[in-house]
Design an enzyme around this catalytic site. Structure first.
Site, PDB file in Angstrom:
ATOM      1  N   ASN A 197       0.826  -1.207   0.000  1.00  0.00           N
ATOM      2  CA  ASN A 197       0.000   0.000   0.000  1.00  0.00           C
ATOM      3  C   ASN A 197       0.864   1.263   0.000  1.00  0.00           C
ATOM      4  OD1 ASN A 197      -2.105  -1.787   0.126  1.00  0.00           O
ATOM      5  ND2 ASN A 197      -2.415  -1.561   2.344  1.00  0.00           N
ATOM      6  N   ASP A 207      -0.387   4.092   1.153  1.00  0.00           N
ATOM      7  CA  ASP A 207      -0.927   5.020   2.153  1.00  0.00           C
ATOM      8  C   ASP A 207      -0.066   4.950   3.415  1.00  0.00           C
ATOM      9  OD1 ASP A 207      -3.390   2.498   2.537  1.00  0.00           O
ATOM     10  OD2 ASP A 207      -1.940   3.000   4.093  1.00  0.00           O
ATOM     11  N   HIS A 266       5.671  -0.616  -2.952  1.00  0.00           N
ATOM     12  CA  HIS A 266       5.237   0.148  -4.133  1.00  0.00           C
ATOM     13  C   HIS A 266       5.316   1.649  -3.910  1.00  0.00           C
ATOM     14  CE1 HIS A 266       2.909  -3.666  -5.485  1.00  0.00           C
ATOM     15  NE2 HIS A 266       4.182  -3.719  -5.807  1.00  0.00           N
ATOM     16  N   CYS A 285      12.077  13.468  -7.484  1.00  0.00           N
ATOM     17  CA  CYS A 285      12.515  14.026  -8.758  1.00  0.00           C
ATOM     18  C   CYS A 285      12.706  12.893  -9.767  1.00  0.00           C
ATOM     19  CB  CYS A 285      13.838  14.780  -8.578  1.00  0.00           C
ATOM     20  SG  CYS A 285      14.462  15.453 -10.130  1.00  0.00           S
ATOM     21  N   CYS A 344      17.235  20.509  -9.449  1.00  0.00           N
ATOM     22  CA  CYS A 344      17.702  20.406 -10.844  1.00  0.00           C
ATOM     23  C   CYS A 344      16.650  20.879 -11.846  1.00  0.00           C
ATOM     24  CB  CYS A 344      18.118  18.968 -11.144  1.00  0.00           C
ATOM     25  SG  CYS A 344      16.715  17.841 -11.330  1.00  0.00           S
ATOM     26  N   THR A 387      -4.816  -8.934   0.071  1.00  0.00           N
ATOM     27  CA  THR A 387      -4.169  -8.796  -1.230  1.00  0.00           C
ATOM     28  C   THR A 387      -4.649  -9.910  -2.144  1.00  0.00           C
ATOM     29  OG1 THR A 387      -2.057  -8.648  -2.422  1.00  0.00           O
ATOM     30  CG2 THR A 387      -2.111 -10.092  -0.492  1.00  0.00           C
ATOM     31  N   ALA A 389     -10.144  -7.257   7.433  1.00  0.00           N
ATOM     32  CA  ALA A 389      -9.052  -6.807   8.306  1.00  0.00           C
ATOM     33  C   ALA A 389      -9.594  -6.243   9.619  1.00  0.00           C
ATOM     34  CB  ALA A 389      -8.235  -5.747   7.574  1.00  0.00           C
TER      35      ALA A 389
HETATM   36  P1  OAD Z   1      -6.317  -5.736  -4.977  1.00  0.00           P
HETATM   37  O1  OAD Z   1      -7.378  -4.703  -5.174  1.00  0.00           O
HETATM   38  O2  OAD Z   1      -5.769  -6.488  -6.149  1.00  0.00           O
HETATM   39  O3  OAD Z   1      -6.856  -6.850  -3.962  1.00  0.00           O
HETATM   40  C1  OAD Z   1      -7.488  -6.462  -2.776  1.00  0.00           C
HETATM   41  C2  OAD Z   1      -7.759  -7.739  -1.988  1.00  0.00           C
HETATM   42  O4  OAD Z   1      -8.289  -7.363  -0.729  1.00  0.00           O
HETATM   43  C3  OAD Z   1      -8.782  -8.650  -2.659  1.00  0.00           C
HETATM   44  O5  OAD Z   1      -8.302  -9.978  -2.592  1.00  0.00           O
HETATM   45  C4  OAD Z   1     -10.034  -8.487  -1.782  1.00  0.00           C
HETATM   46  O6  OAD Z   1     -10.762  -9.712  -1.678  1.00  0.00           O
HETATM   47  C5  OAD Z   1      -9.426  -8.147  -0.444  1.00  0.00           C
HETATM   48  N1  OAD Z   1     -10.268  -7.304   0.418  1.00  0.00           N
HETATM   49  C6  OAD Z   1     -11.214  -6.412   0.049  1.00  0.00           C
HETATM   50  N2  OAD Z   1     -11.736  -5.810   1.151  1.00  0.00           N
HETATM   51  C7  OAD Z   1     -11.078  -6.339   2.225  1.00  0.00           C
HETATM   52  C8  OAD Z   1     -11.139  -6.138   3.630  1.00  0.00           C
HETATM   53  N3  OAD Z   1     -12.003  -5.253   4.162  1.00  0.00           N
HETATM   54  N4  OAD Z   1     -10.313  -6.855   4.441  1.00  0.00           N
HETATM   55  C9  OAD Z   1      -9.442  -7.759   3.911  1.00  0.00           C
HETATM   56  N5  OAD Z   1      -9.328  -7.998   2.576  1.00  0.00           N
HETATM   57  C10 OAD Z   1     -10.143  -7.289   1.765  1.00  0.00           C
HETATM   58  O7  OAD Z   1      -5.136  -5.011  -4.169  1.00  0.00           O
HETATM   59  P2  OAD Z   1      -3.648  -5.525  -4.000  1.00  0.00           P
HETATM   60  O8  OAD Z   1      -3.575  -7.026  -3.969  1.00  0.00           O
HETATM   61  O9  OAD Z   1      -3.070  -4.817  -2.840  1.00  0.00           O
HETATM   62  O10 OAD Z   1       0.327  -1.820  -7.272  1.00  0.00           O
HETATM   63  O11 OAD Z   1      -2.960  -4.991  -5.360  1.00  0.00           O
HETATM   64  C11 OAD Z   1      -1.570  -5.157  -5.479  1.00  0.00           C
HETATM   65  C12 OAD Z   1      -1.041  -4.006  -6.283  1.00  0.00           C
HETATM   66  O12 OAD Z   1      -1.788  -3.860  -7.503  1.00  0.00           O
HETATM   67  C13 OAD Z   1      -1.172  -2.670  -5.615  1.00  0.00           C
HETATM   68  O13 OAD Z   1      -0.129  -2.452  -4.675  1.00  0.00           O
HETATM   69  C14 OAD Z   1      -1.026  -1.737  -6.816  1.00  0.00           C
HETATM   70  C15 OAD Z   1      -1.950  -2.442  -7.766  1.00  0.00           C
HETATM   71  O14 OAD Z   1      -1.589  -2.201  -9.085  1.00  0.00           O
HETATM   72  C16 OAD Z   1       0.863  -0.692  -7.858  1.00  0.00           C
HETATM   73  O15 OAD Z   1       0.249   0.342  -7.880  1.00  0.00           O
HETATM   74  C17 OAD Z   1       2.209  -0.908  -8.429  1.00  0.00           C
HETATM   75 ZN    ZN Z   2      15.965  16.990  -9.349  1.00  0.00          ZN
END
Ligand code: OAD
Ligand code: ZN
Length: 249
Positions: free
Chosen positions: A112, A114, A129, A137, A160, A198, A241
């Protein structure tokens, strides 16, 4: 119909946490969902629903329209200022305090961008990430203050004069070396891995839990639905969560 974890699974997860010398939390967007921050694959909401993340979170999107991309991240950083850590973030921070008092360790590896783990009082070992707060920059080591991410007009580097960009990893970019090293060390060194919120589909980050699985480390997963990582879990709690973490911690 919401599936709830069995009392036996909750008790098993709580026992694993109680017996662990070093608990590592691996969090994704679901960790922040109950704070009001939309996840990625739940689709873009609000102003941005007409864009695809690929148009906004890629080097190509940035070079095509840096002001549009700057505005998307600025809106996300602004929204972040209006939300609070949820009970899941708080529970992890409380466990950290308790385990540190016992001379044990809690580490956090997050995908995340955040700062909700930090605002709940946790120390984060790796932001794989990057972060919404504090642009960097494009060409020199300059890193701006967190609030500079809220600037309405895309700022230039004071060192720069190049353009500042969001300090996040875009699709196709390499992850920050130091974050990757810290994350690998925490996951290889922990005695329990807790995966929260995730989908486990974005690599290379999603490959990190395999390091724990290969080391025979027990894995607890908190996710309302199965993810690409659920097969690695010793215990999967089909919950959220903010509901499950206070329960098991
Ligand atoms: P996703 O949106 O792919 O997955 C979110 C997961 O959280 C899903 O499996 C949901 O089932 C689960 N979920 C939803 N609500 C929830 C809750 N209240 N409690 C627990 N789980 C819950 O997000 P990420 O797997 O984090 O990367 O995505 C990975 C990366 O893809 C991010 O870091 C971002 C994105 O592109 C970049 O920006 C490079
Ligand atoms: Zn710079």
């Amino acid at each position: 119909m919401t599936v709830r974890p069995s009392r036996a699974d909750v008790a098993r997860a709580a026992e694993l946490i109680r017996d662990a010398e070093h608990v590592c939390f691996f969090s994704g967007a679901g960790m922040s969902a109950e704070s009001g921050i939309p996840t990625f694959r739940d689709g873009l909401t609000g102003l941005w629903e007409n864009y695809r993340p690929e148009d906004l979170a890629t080097p190509e999107g940035w070079h095509r329209d840096p002001d549009l991309v700057w505005g998307w991240y600025r809106d996300r950083a602004t929204r972040l200022r209006t939300v609070q850590p949820n009970a899941g973030h708080q529970a992890i921070a409380e466990l950290g305090r308790r385990m540190r008092a016992d001379g044990r360790r809690v580490s956090i590896v997050t995908q995340n961008v955040d700062d909700l783990h930090e605002r709940a009082g946790s120390m984060v070992d790796a932001h794989l990430h990057g972060s919404l707060l504090g642009p960097r920059c494009e060409f020199c080591p300059y890193r701006g203050e967190p609030d500079l991410s809220l600037a309405a007009v895309r700022p230039s580097c004071p060192k720069c004069s190049s353009s500042l960009r969001p300090n996040v990893v875009w699709f196709g970019e390499v992850l920050p070396e130091n974050e990757w090293t810290a994350a690998s060390a925490a996951i290889e060194g922990c005695s329990l891995l807790v995966i929260i919120g995730t989908s486990g589909v974005v690599h290379p980050a999603a490959g990190l839990p395999m390091l724990a699985a290969e080391a025979g480390t027990p894995i607890v997963e908190v996710n309302p639905v199965r993810s690409a990582l659920t097969d690695l879990a010793t215990v999967h709690l089909p919950s959220t969560a903010a509901a499950a973490l206070p329960d098991i911690i």
